[in-house]
Design a protein around this motif. Structure first.
Motif, PDB file in Angstrom:
ATOM      1  N   GLU A 209      38.829  -5.262  18.436  1.00  8.64           N
ATOM      2  CA  GLU A 209      39.643  -5.898  19.473  1.00  8.64           C
ATOM      3  C   GLU A 209      38.957  -7.108  20.087  1.00  8.64           C
ATOM      4  N   LEU A 210      37.656  -7.246  19.872  1.00  5.19           N
ATOM      5  CA  LEU A 210      36.898  -8.306  20.528  1.00  5.19           C
ATOM      6  C   LEU A 210      36.803  -9.577  19.701  1.00  5.19           C
ATOM      7  N   ASP A 211      37.321  -9.534  18.480  1.00  3.33           N
ATOM      8  CA  ASP A 211      37.290 -10.724  17.619  1.00  3.33           C
ATOM      9  C   ASP A 211      35.862 -11.252  17.485  1.00  3.33           C
ATOM     10  N   ILE A 212      34.944 -10.336  17.142  1.00  2.34           N
ATOM     11  CA  ILE A 212      33.550 -10.712  16.998  1.00  2.34           C
ATOM     12  C   ILE A 212      32.944  -9.910  15.856  1.00  2.34           C
ATOM     13  N   SER A 213      32.084 -10.531  15.087  1.00  2.00           N
ATOM     14  CA  SER A 213      31.425  -9.861  13.977  1.00  2.00           C
ATOM     15  C   SER A 213      30.176  -9.137  14.493  1.00  2.00           C
ATOM     16  N   LEU A 214      30.155  -7.818  14.348  1.00  2.00           N
ATOM     17  CA  LEU A 214      29.008  -7.056  14.831  1.00  2.00           C
ATOM     18  C   LEU A 214      27.732  -7.430  14.090  1.00  2.00           C
ATOM     19  N   GLU A 215      27.873  -7.930  12.854  1.00  2.00           N
ATOM     20  CA  GLU A 215      26.688  -8.317  12.083  1.00  2.00           C
ATOM     21  C   GLU A 215      25.962  -9.497  12.708  1.00  2.00           C
ATOM     22  N   THR A 216      26.678 -10.277  13.489  1.00  2.00           N
ATOM     23  CA  THR A 216      26.058 -11.452  14.118  1.00  2.00           C
ATOM     24  C   THR A 216      25.363 -11.104  15.432  1.00  2.00           C
ATOM     25  N   LEU A 217      25.570  -9.884  15.906  1.00  2.00           N
ATOM     26  CA  LEU A 217      24.987  -9.490  17.190  1.00  2.00           C
ATOM     27  C   LEU A 217      23.552  -9.009  16.993  1.00  2.00           C
ATOM     28  N   LYS A 218      22.677  -9.934  16.749  1.00  2.00           N
ATOM     29  CA  LYS A 218      21.266  -9.631  16.565  1.00  2.00           C
ATOM     30  C   LYS A 218      20.490 -10.102  17.794  1.00  2.00           C
ATOM     31  N   PRO A 219      19.678  -9.223  18.376  1.00  2.00           N
ATOM     32  CA  PRO A 219      18.900  -9.630  19.554  1.00  2.00           C
ATOM     33  C   PRO A 219      18.007 -10.824  19.263  1.00  2.00           C
ATOM     34  N   LEU A 220      17.914 -11.727  20.219  1.00  2.00           N
ATOM     35  CA  LEU A 220      17.009 -12.870  20.086  1.00  2.00           C
ATOM     36  C   LEU A 220      15.585 -12.482  20.463  1.00  2.00           C
TER      37      LEU A 220
END
Length: 261
Positions: A209-220
């Protein structure tokens, strides 16, 4: 009438944490989860603004294992509705990941808002990042370390702690405000408020529902290790006259490298 979003993080109760006797790592499994203290101050301030000016208060929270009962606690305090994102992608999340997910929830689910209130830091990590990063995402002003807040006519007036004392700032809404523990004392919900909270909307938000790829959510930022500092007393005993005690004490702190000649 302001629409206020409050970001609440569920953390381990750090006051219950004990280090492992060998590794000195915190034993997280032995501590209960709770709403971060700073965030409860933010929620209390939002509810007070609603009681004075009207509007609504929306709680958003994201975590790896969000406890619905703790979200209901926020609703019992006076929030009108809550949106929950519970996903393992939040394991090890830093300020970047957290602010990205929260901003998407606000954008996709909450809709219009005038203020976002956050605790100035989380109880567990104390990184002081999420609030400023949310302001950057939404391209709005951010006021930090606030210990008093007023709202009116599309503006906020905030008293914030600075090194020299207190600074008073004013800015137009929408804006993001991060508050400290000294701004208020969070209320304890009554039995009537707890019962009423059961009827308020608590919406579980799915990743798609968030229109976001979880694979891109990598901590900086990568957390390598957390452990308690091991301290031991030297147990040195000084005997003699005051002048002799002083000499012995100076010799010890010089030999230990506490001070130098």
């Amino acid at each position: 009438m302001p629409d206020i979003v409050v970001c609440v993080k569920q953390t381990a109760d750090v006051y219950q944490l004990k280090p492992h006797p060998e590794t000195l790592a915190p034993q997280l499994s032995q501590a209960q989860s709770k709403n971060s203290d700073f965030d409860l101050n933010a929620l209390e301030e939002a509810v007070r603004l609603k009681e004075k000016h009207g509007g609504r208060v929306v709680v958003v929270t994201a975590g790896a294992d969000v406890k619905p009962l703790l979200v209901r606690e926020c609703l019992a305090m006076g929030a009108d509705e809550a949106y929950v994102f519970s996903n393992n992608v939040m394991l090890g999340a830093d300020g970047y990941v957290t602010s990205t997910v929260l901003s998407k929830i606000i954008e996709k689910k909450v809709g219009r808002w005038d203020l976002i209130l956050c605790g100035e830091a989380s109880l567990d990590e104390n990184a002081y990042q999420t609030g400023p990063m949310l302001a950057e995402v939404f391209k709005v002003p951010h006021v930090s370390y606030v210990n008093k807040l007023e709202y009116g006519d599309g503006f906020i007036k905030a008293w914030k702690s600075v090194e020299e004392g207190v600074a008073v700032v004013k800015c137009r809404t929408p804006a993001v405000v991060t508050v400290g523990l000294e701004i208020n004392t969070p209320r304890l919900p009554s039995l009537l408020m707890i019962r009423a909270a059961q009827k308020k909307p608590l919406v579980e938000v799915k990743a798609e529902e968030l229109d976001i790829s979880l694979e891109t959510l990598k901590p900086l930022a990568e957390q390598r290790q957390v452990k308690a500092l091991k301290t031991e007393r030297k147990r040195k005993v000084f005997e003699g006259k005051p002048e002799e005690l002083a000499e012995q004490f100076v010799e010890v702190i010089l030999s230990e490298g506490v001070v130098r000649k």
